[in-house]
Design an enzyme around this catalytic site. Structure first.
Site, PDB file in Angstrom:
ATOM      1  N   THR A  46       0.802  -1.221   0.000  1.00 47.26           N
ATOM      2  CA  THR A  46       0.000   0.000   0.000  1.00 47.26           C
ATOM      3  C   THR A  46       0.839   1.279   0.000  1.00 47.26           C
ATOM      4  OG1 THR A  46      -0.228  -0.576   2.311  1.00 47.26           O
ATOM      5  CG2 THR A  46      -2.190  -0.798   0.957  1.00 47.26           C
ATOM      6  N   LYS A  87       7.111   8.523   3.346  1.00 47.45           N
ATOM      7  CA  LYS A  87       6.834   7.189   3.901  1.00 47.45           C
ATOM      8  C   LYS A  87       6.802   7.223   5.428  1.00 47.45           C
ATOM      9  CE  LYS A  87       8.576   4.213   0.211  1.00 47.45           C
ATOM     10  NZ  LYS A  87       9.641   3.283  -0.161  1.00 47.45           N
ATOM     11  N   GLY A  88       5.779   6.640   5.986  1.00 49.60           N
ATOM     12  CA  GLY A  88       5.687   6.527   7.445  1.00 49.60           C
ATOM     13  C   GLY A  88       5.120   7.762   8.117  1.00 49.60           C
ATOM     14  N   ARG A 104      -0.878  11.754   7.678  1.00 52.80           N
ATOM     15  CA  ARG A 104      -1.553  12.393   6.537  1.00 52.80           C
ATOM     16  C   ARG A 104      -1.311  13.908   6.480  1.00 52.80           C
ATOM     17  NH1 ARG A 104      -7.701  10.910   6.405  1.00 52.80           N
ATOM     18  NH2 ARG A 104      -6.794   8.871   6.850  1.00 52.80           N
ATOM     19  N   SER A 116       1.438   1.412  12.947  1.00 48.78           N
ATOM     20  CA  SER A 116       1.279   2.095  11.663  1.00 48.78           C
ATOM     21  C   SER A 116       0.752   3.499  11.896  1.00 48.78           C
ATOM     22  CB  SER A 116       0.286   1.331  10.783  1.00 48.78           C
ATOM     23  OG  SER A 116      -0.057   2.104   9.657  1.00 48.78           O
ATOM     24  N   SER A 166      -1.069   4.895   9.799  1.00 52.01           N
ATOM     25  CA  SER A 166      -2.273   5.001   8.975  1.00 52.01           C
ATOM     26  C   SER A 166      -3.561   4.771   9.758  1.00 52.01           C
ATOM     27  CB  SER A 166      -2.212   4.004   7.826  1.00 52.01           C
ATOM     28  OG  SER A 166      -3.444   4.012   7.140  1.00 52.01           O
ATOM     29  N   ARG A 167      -4.472   5.710   9.577  1.00 54.43           N
ATOM     30  CA  ARG A 167      -5.797   5.548  10.195  1.00 54.43           C
ATOM     31  C   ARG A 167      -6.619   4.510   9.447  1.00 54.43           C
ATOM     32  NH1 ARG A 167      -6.803  11.143  13.090  1.00 54.43           N
ATOM     33  NH2 ARG A 167      -4.617  11.576  13.423  1.00 54.43           N
ATOM     34  N   ASN A 168      -6.126   4.114   8.272  1.00 48.82           N
ATOM     35  CA  ASN A 168      -6.802   3.058   7.507  1.00 48.82           C
ATOM     36  C   ASN A 168      -6.305   1.662   7.900  1.00 48.82           C
ATOM     37  OD1 ASN A 168      -8.482   4.533   5.452  1.00 48.82           O
ATOM     38  ND2 ASN A 168      -6.506   5.471   5.017  1.00 48.82           N
ATOM     39  N   LYS A 195       5.550   9.235  13.531  1.00 50.42           N
ATOM     40  CA  LYS A 195       6.966   8.982  13.255  1.00 50.42           C
ATOM     41  C   LYS A 195       7.566  10.237  12.606  1.00 50.42           C
ATOM     42  CE  LYS A 195       5.402   4.320  12.241  1.00 50.42           C
ATOM     43  NZ  LYS A 195       5.118   3.297  11.236  1.00 50.42           N
ATOM     44  N   ASP A 228       9.789   0.114   6.661  1.00 47.64           N
ATOM     45  CA  ASP A 228      10.338   0.405   5.330  1.00 47.64           C
ATOM     46  C   ASP A 228      10.689   1.886   5.179  1.00 47.64           C
ATOM     47  OD1 ASP A 228       7.605   1.230   5.345  1.00 47.64           O
ATOM     48  OD2 ASP A 228       7.704   1.412   3.168  1.00 47.64           O
TER      49      ASP A 228
HETATM   50  C1  BG6 Z   1       1.801   5.464   6.771  1.00 54.78           C
HETATM   51  C2  BG6 Z   1       2.189   5.621   5.316  1.00 54.78           C
HETATM   52  O1  BG6 Z   1       1.765   4.114   7.098  1.00 54.78           O
HETATM   53  O2  BG6 Z   1       0.507   6.034   7.004  1.00 54.78           O
HETATM   54  C3  BG6 Z   1       2.094   7.085   4.893  1.00 54.78           C
HETATM   55  O3  BG6 Z   1       3.517   5.167   5.148  1.00 54.78           O
HETATM   56  C4  BG6 Z   1       0.703   7.632   5.211  1.00 54.78           C
HETATM   57  O4  BG6 Z   1       2.360   7.178   3.514  1.00 54.78           O
HETATM   58  C5  BG6 Z   1       0.392   7.419   6.698  1.00 54.78           C
HETATM   59  O5  BG6 Z   1       0.643   9.021   4.927  1.00 54.78           O
HETATM   60  C6  BG6 Z   1      -1.003   7.917   7.083  1.00 54.78           C
HETATM   61  O6  BG6 Z   1      -1.952   7.119   6.434  1.00 54.78           O
HETATM   62  P1  BG6 Z   1      -3.517   7.398   6.363  1.00 54.78           P
HETATM   63  O7  BG6 Z   1      -4.081   6.127   5.806  1.00 54.78           O
HETATM   64  O8  BG6 Z   1      -3.960   7.660   7.763  1.00 54.78           O
HETATM   65  O9  BG6 Z   1      -3.690   8.576   5.481  1.00 54.78           O
HETATM   66 MG    MG Z   2       5.715   1.927   5.874  1.00 57.53          MG
END
Ligand code: BG6
Ligand code: MG
Length: 221
Positions: free
Chosen positions: A16, A44-45, A48, A115, A117-119, A145, A170
């Site tokens: 992703t 990366k990491g 948003r 992570s 990411s909220r997803n 991070k 990564d």
């Molecule tokens: C991290 C990704 O895991 O999540 C980033 O490496 C991303 O690229 C971040 O911006 C936030 O993700 P999301 O899904 O909450 O927009």
């Molecule tokens: Mg990553």
């Protein structure tokens, strides 16, 4: 003694990271900002809103938008990202990752996700691996991070000490976060970007529980 493994998601468990990049690229183009894969290493990491700030700064437009406008752009990026996820119907784990997660689990180690990411919960569910994780750090309540907070929160939820954890990332920002958390850092990707890691492999294919533990042991003793 190692008791737990803490994983990043995007770019480690699934591919992703590429979809996040495609979605940001499209948003940036609409703002007349060009981003390339080298610049993407900095995204990366990173969360948003922080990613959007980096893109605006890159395009020399950091003061061009109100907070409300920035929220709208970030929302739009998330919509692009989610539609790419849907288009990409067969969301899969990166090579060897399922085996590695199962090896870790069956060997009695605890497993957590750190992570940004909220997803992330949605992705774990789509992959059918939610139940493998003992805990998920929550990016909506701690600093992102390269701050160590997501990894520290994951260790606290697992009730283990930071030096009892190995973490896999990564992203440059992620490796910095792991180092600041005082954990053994495994990097997946180009060593140029991940040189601060304790052990780097080019792709997930080269990851094995045994080899990671050997590398940890060599550093420790
Ligand atoms: C991290 C990704 O895991 O999540 C980033 O490496 C991303 O690229 C971040 O911006 C936030 O993700 P999301 O899904 O909450 O927009
Ligand atoms: Mg990553």
């Amino acid at each position: 003694m190692i008791k737990a493994f803490i994983f990043d998601l995007d770019g480690v468990i699934t591919d992703t990271a590429e979809l996040h990049y495609q979605a940001w690229k499209r948003c940036a183009e609409k703002l007349n900002i060009t981003i390339d894969s080298k610049f993407n290493e900095r995204l990366k990491g990173v969360g948003r809103m922080e990613s959007l700030e980096l893109i605006l700064e890159h395009g020399g437009k950091q003061n061009h938008f109100t907070e409300k406008e920035k929220r709208i752009v970030a929302e739009e990026k998330n919509e692009y990202y989610r539609s790419l996820l849907i288009e990409n119907q067969s969301l899969e784990m990166l090579p060897n990752m399922h085996t590695l997660l199962l090896d870790i689990k069956h060997s009695g180690y605890k497993l957590a996700l750190a992570s940004a990411s909220r997803n992330a919960p949605l992705i774990l569910q789509a992959l059918g691996i939610t139940q493998l994780f003992d805990s998920l750090a929550d990016p909506s309540i701690v600093k992102g991070k390269p701050a160590p907070d997501l990894f520290l929160q994951a260790a606290a939820l697992l009730k283990v000490e930071t030096q009892e954890c190995i973490a896999i990332e990564d992203a440059q920002s992620g490796i910095e976060a792991i180092n600041r958390a005082g954990m053994f850092a495994v990097g997946v990707g180009e060593v140029t970007y991940l040189k601060q890691a304790d052990y780097v492999v080019p792709t997930t294919k080269e990851l094995s529980l045994n080899e990671i533990l050997v590398r940890w042991w060599e550093k420790e003793y």
